[in-house]
Design a protein around this motif. Structure first.
Motif: not given
Length: 139
Positions: A111-122
């Motif tokens: 349920r974490s709010k994540i909008e990061l997309g640059d090279g970080m695989r979550v």
């Protein structure tokens, strides 16, 4: 019969460690009852925030299963008594800082709010049982 297992903790609340161990045993079926547990937070730091729960569980499981976690992975999340993973504050900032430090993948609560997309695989995990199953092929 074996003696009482030792629980030595430096840099983290001993009660928090006991809770994490209890949840691992009750929700994931991974016993620590007869094992000594030594936990030391590197650098002499004192960790008091619940965001470290999942990282502590990962370290304990890594040692118990003799399985190394990827060195480029950062792990964070709060573990509830039911085994659910709760999101923590400042998720985006944590991931940006981890990326600056050279981490390329992360594990965070679903349920974490994540909008990061640059090279970080979550990888988002809903609960501790899923985390154990996917990261350690157990649980």
């Amino acid at each position: 019969p074996l003696g009482t297992p030792r629980r030595t903790v430096v840099g983290l609340d001993a009660g928090r460690l006991s809770t994490i161990l209890a949840v691992l045993e009750s929700r994931c079926g991974i016993p620590f009852a007869g094992l000594d547990v030594f936990l030391n937070v590197a650098g002499g730091m004192r960790v008091s925030e619940p965001a470290a729960d999942l990282a502590v569980a990962a370290a304990l499981l890594s040692a118990r299963e003799d399985t190394a976690l990827p060195p480029d992975m950062v792990i964070f999340g709060e573990i509830s008594l039911s085994g659910a993973l709760r999101p923590v504050g400042q998720t985006e900032n944590r991931l940006k800082e981890a990326q600056k430090l050279g981490f390329s993948q992360a594990v965070a609560p679903e349920r974490s709010k994540i909008e990061l997309g640059d090279g970080m695989r979550v990888r988002k995990m809903p609960d501790l049982t899923t985390f154990v199953g996917e990261m350690f092929a157990a649980g």
